[in-house]
Design a protein around this motif. Structure first.
Motif, PDB file in Angstrom:
ATOM      1  N   PHE A 129       0.917  -1.056   0.068  1.00 23.59           N
ATOM      2  CA  PHE A 129      -0.019  -0.249  -0.137  1.00 23.59           C
ATOM      3  C   PHE A 129       0.732   1.661   0.102  1.00 23.59           C
ATOM      4  O   PHE A 129       1.583   1.165   0.833  1.00 23.59           O
ATOM      5  CB  PHE A 129      -1.259  -0.018   1.595  1.00 23.59           C
ATOM      6  CG  PHE A 129      -2.182   1.157   1.041  1.00 23.59           C
ATOM      7  CD1 PHE A 129      -3.122   0.685   1.061  1.00 23.59           C
ATOM      8  CD2 PHE A 129      -1.064   2.685   1.962  1.00 23.59           C
ATOM      9  CE1 PHE A 129      -4.191   1.908   0.681  1.00 23.59           C
ATOM     10  CE2 PHE A 129      -2.675   3.326   2.208  1.00 23.59           C
ATOM     11  CZ  PHE A 129      -4.498   2.801   1.257  1.00 23.59           C
ATOM     12  N   PRO A 130       0.736   2.176  -0.899  1.00 22.27           N
ATOM     13  CA  PRO A 130       1.411   2.796  -0.656  1.00 22.27           C
ATOM     14  C   PRO A 130       1.226   4.537   0.167  1.00 22.27           C
ATOM     15  O   PRO A 130      -0.166   4.945   0.409  1.00 22.27           O
ATOM     16  CB  PRO A 130       1.510   3.535  -2.066  1.00 22.27           C
ATOM     17  CG  PRO A 130      -0.396   3.296  -2.257  1.00 22.27           C
ATOM     18  CD  PRO A 130      -0.366   2.092  -2.241  1.00 22.27           C
ATOM     19  N   GLU A 131       2.320   4.504   1.186  1.00 25.35           N
ATOM     20  CA  GLU A 131       2.048   6.106   1.524  1.00 25.35           C
ATOM     21  C   GLU A 131       2.073   6.976   1.296  1.00 25.35           C
ATOM     22  O   GLU A 131       1.448   7.512   2.363  1.00 25.35           O
ATOM     23  CB  GLU A 131       4.338   5.665   2.349  1.00 25.35           C
ATOM     24  CG  GLU A 131       4.015   4.907   3.063  1.00 25.35           C
ATOM     25  CD  GLU A 131       5.214   5.016   3.747  1.00 25.35           C
ATOM     26  OE1 GLU A 131       5.938   6.323   3.963  1.00 25.35           O
ATOM     27  OE2 GLU A 131       6.223   4.165   4.155  1.00 25.35           O
ATOM     28  N   ASN A 171      -0.187  16.057   3.572  1.00 25.53           N
ATOM     29  CA  ASN A 171       0.197  17.143   3.221  1.00 25.53           C
ATOM     30  C   ASN A 171       0.098  16.613   1.438  1.00 25.53           C
ATOM     31  O   ASN A 171       0.474  17.612   1.128  1.00 25.53           O
ATOM     32  CB  ASN A 171       1.644  17.359   4.034  1.00 25.53           C
ATOM     33  CG  ASN A 171       1.828  17.519   4.985  1.00 25.53           C
ATOM     34  OD1 ASN A 171       0.824  18.219   5.954  1.00 25.53           O
ATOM     35  ND2 ASN A 171       2.639  16.857   5.822  1.00 25.53           N
ATOM     36  N   ILE A 172       0.179  15.738   1.085  1.00 30.12           N
ATOM     37  CA  ILE A 172      -0.137  15.839  -0.619  1.00 30.12           C
ATOM     38  C   ILE A 172      -1.147  15.702  -0.732  1.00 30.12           C
ATOM     39  O   ILE A 172      -2.404  15.528  -0.682  1.00 30.12           O
ATOM     40  CB  ILE A 172       0.763  13.841  -0.773  1.00 30.12           C
ATOM     41  CG1 ILE A 172       2.027  13.729  -0.298  1.00 30.12           C
ATOM     42  CG2 ILE A 172       0.198  14.269  -2.152  1.00 30.12           C
ATOM     43  CD1 ILE A 172       3.283  14.834  -0.873  1.00 30.12           C
ATOM     44  N   PHE A 183      -0.027  11.318  -6.326  1.00 27.85           N
ATOM     45  CA  PHE A 183      -0.533  10.742  -5.367  1.00 27.85           C
ATOM     46  C   PHE A 183      -1.655  10.130  -6.696  1.00 27.85           C
ATOM     47  O   PHE A 183      -2.202   9.219  -6.027  1.00 27.85           O
ATOM     48  CB  PHE A 183      -1.739  11.557  -4.894  1.00 27.85           C
ATOM     49  CG  PHE A 183      -2.951  11.328  -4.107  1.00 27.85           C
ATOM     50  CD1 PHE A 183      -2.725  11.368  -2.901  1.00 27.85           C
ATOM     51  CD2 PHE A 183      -3.866  10.874  -4.491  1.00 27.85           C
ATOM     52  CE1 PHE A 183      -3.798  11.105  -1.990  1.00 27.85           C
ATOM     53  CE2 PHE A 183      -5.405  10.672  -3.677  1.00 27.85           C
ATOM     54  CZ  PHE A 183      -4.935  10.799  -2.641  1.00 27.85           C
ATOM     55  N   ARG A 184      -2.064  11.010  -7.663  1.00 32.11           N
ATOM     56  CA  ARG A 184      -3.388   9.975  -8.694  1.00 32.11           C
ATOM     57  C   ARG A 184      -2.933   8.647  -9.314  1.00 32.11           C
ATOM     58  O   ARG A 184      -3.369   7.603  -9.334  1.00 32.11           O
ATOM     59  CB  ARG A 184      -3.276  10.764  -9.535  1.00 32.11           C
ATOM     60  CG  ARG A 184      -4.375  10.150 -10.859  1.00 32.11           C
ATOM     61  CD  ARG A 184      -4.809  11.591 -12.110  1.00 32.11           C
ATOM     62  NE  ARG A 184      -5.610  10.692 -13.120  1.00 32.11           N
ATOM     63  CZ  ARG A 184      -6.821  11.454 -12.899  1.00 32.11           C
ATOM     64  NH1 ARG A 184      -7.524  11.840 -12.201  1.00 32.11           N
ATOM     65  NH2 ARG A 184      -7.658  10.201 -13.666  1.00 32.11           N
ATOM     66  N   LYS A 185      -1.114   8.483  -9.822  1.00 35.17           N
ATOM     67  CA  LYS A 185      -0.667   7.252 -10.357  1.00 35.17           C
ATOM     68  C   LYS A 185      -0.797   6.112  -8.978  1.00 35.17           C
ATOM     69  O   LYS A 185      -0.686   4.848  -9.364  1.00 35.17           O
ATOM     70  CB  LYS A 185       0.622   7.662 -10.386  1.00 35.17           C
ATOM     71  CG  LYS A 185       1.497   6.188 -10.678  1.00 35.17           C
ATOM     72  CD  LYS A 185       2.849   7.158 -11.642  1.00 35.17           C
ATOM     73  CE  LYS A 185       3.084   5.680 -12.215  1.00 35.17           C
ATOM     74  NZ  LYS A 185       3.008   4.150 -12.271  1.00 35.17           N
ATOM     75  N   LEU A 187      -8.766   4.781   2.350  1.00 36.78           N
ATOM     76  CA  LEU A 187      -9.577   5.068   0.905  1.00 36.78           C
ATOM     77  C   LEU A 187     -10.906   5.497   1.178  1.00 36.78           C
ATOM     78  O   LEU A 187     -11.397   6.205   0.562  1.00 36.78           O
ATOM     79  CB  LEU A 187      -9.437   3.831   0.553  1.00 36.78           C
ATOM     80  CG  LEU A 187      -8.457   3.347   0.134  1.00 36.78           C
ATOM     81  CD1 LEU A 187      -8.379   1.271  -0.146  1.00 36.78           C
ATOM     82  CD2 LEU A 187      -7.129   3.443  -1.388  1.00 36.78           C
ATOM     83  N   THR A 188     -11.707   5.100   2.429  1.00 35.88           N
ATOM     84  CA  THR A 188     -12.899   5.650   1.950  1.00 35.88           C
ATOM     85  C   THR A 188     -12.663   6.942   2.645  1.00 35.88           C
ATOM     86  O   THR A 188     -14.048   7.867   2.414  1.00 35.88           O
ATOM     87  CB  THR A 188     -13.704   4.613   3.466  1.00 35.88           C
ATOM     88  OG1 THR A 188     -12.866   4.926   4.884  1.00 35.88           O
ATOM     89  CG2 THR A 188     -13.940   3.318   3.158  1.00 35.88           C
ATOM     90  N   GLY A 189     -11.919   7.600   3.620  1.00 36.94           N
ATOM     91  CA  GLY A 189     -11.663   8.669   3.629  1.00 36.94           C
ATOM     92  C   GLY A 189     -11.690  10.009   2.296  1.00 36.94           C
ATOM     93  O   GLY A 189     -11.667  10.860   2.110  1.00 36.94           O
ATOM     94  N   ILE A 190     -10.733   9.217   1.499  1.00 41.66           N
ATOM     95  CA  ILE A 190     -10.493   9.937   0.520  1.00 41.66           C
ATOM     96  C   ILE A 190     -11.886   9.830  -0.991  1.00 41.66           C
ATOM     97  O   ILE A 190     -11.739  10.968  -1.759  1.00 41.66           O
ATOM     98  CB  ILE A 190      -9.071   8.744  -0.608  1.00 41.66           C
ATOM     99  CG1 ILE A 190      -7.642   9.190   0.021  1.00 41.66           C
ATOM    100  CG2 ILE A 190      -9.476   9.929  -1.912  1.00 41.66           C
ATOM    101  CD1 ILE A 190      -6.616   7.800  -0.673  1.00 41.66           C
TER     102      ILE A 190
END
Length: 201
Positions: free
Chosen positions: A4-6, A12-13, A20-22, A40-43
């Motif tokens: 899972f990508p940090e 801050n990103i 982020f998109r990639k 993920l649900t937060g995003i």
């Protein structure tokens, strides 16, 4: 990427950052652990990006983590595109009885019928509903009459469209779009159809 990508949990990103998109669109369900579901649900809940929300629905709809029940209920109410509603419903079906799903489908069928009147040539939405990860998957997994009924309605409305709008795209088991014709061929067929309408006026 096999973890899972940090960057997805980095406050801050910006979500609009290319990295982020990639990271989000390269993410696969097998990289997601229970502790990542809240990220993920937060995003999903924070973003206005429709493609981000759709990606997250497809990443999570096969998980049965308890907190996802309320998430999929919220997503089902939130989304306006029918294919995204079906993605939310695919997740919600893991937590719901057939009678509860049937109530949602009965209302969805009314919305679907109106689509034929308001956007009669919206072939993309029909193809997404007919894709391997959408209604056919739900029919195969649950064998509910309500899923069969709405898939039948989708197919009937699809068949009533002119041939110029059929057979351009579909989706695979992962929900990825598969082009059945080249974009140039699809554009030419659709343009020819509308040109023929003008000639009849």
């Amino acid at each position: 990427m096999n973890t899972f990508p940090e960057i997805l949990s980095d406050k801050n990103i910006s979500e609009r950052h290319v990295d982020f998109r990639k990271a989000l669109f390269d993410l696969k369900p097998e990289h997601i652990q229970p502790e990542h579901i809240g990220i993920l649900t937060g995003i999903y809940l924070a973003t206005k990006q429709i493609d981000y929300r759709n990606k997250i629905l497809k990443l999570l709809y096969d998980f049965d983590h308890p907190e996802l029940r309320s998430f999929f209920e919220t997503a089902y109410k939130k989304e306006r595109y029918l294919d995204m509603k079906i993605h939310a419903l695919r997740g919600l079906a893991k937590f719901s009885e057939e009678k509860d799903i049937a109530k949602l489908i009965s209302k969805l069928k009314i919305i679907l019928a109106k689509r034929e009147e308001t956007t009669p040539y919206n072939y993309q939405e029909y193809e997404l509903l007919r894709g391997k990860n959408a209604l056919p998957y739900l029919v195969g997994k649950y064998d509910y009459s309500c899923f069969k009924d709405i898939l039948c309605q989708v197919n009937e409305q699809y068949e009533r469209m002119p041939d110029a709008f059929k057979g351009h795209i579909t989706t695979d088991e992962s929900g990825e779009t598969v082009q059945l014709r080249s974009p140039a061929e699809s554009s030419a067929m659709i343009r020819s159809f509308f040109d023929s309408l003008k000639e009849k006026m």
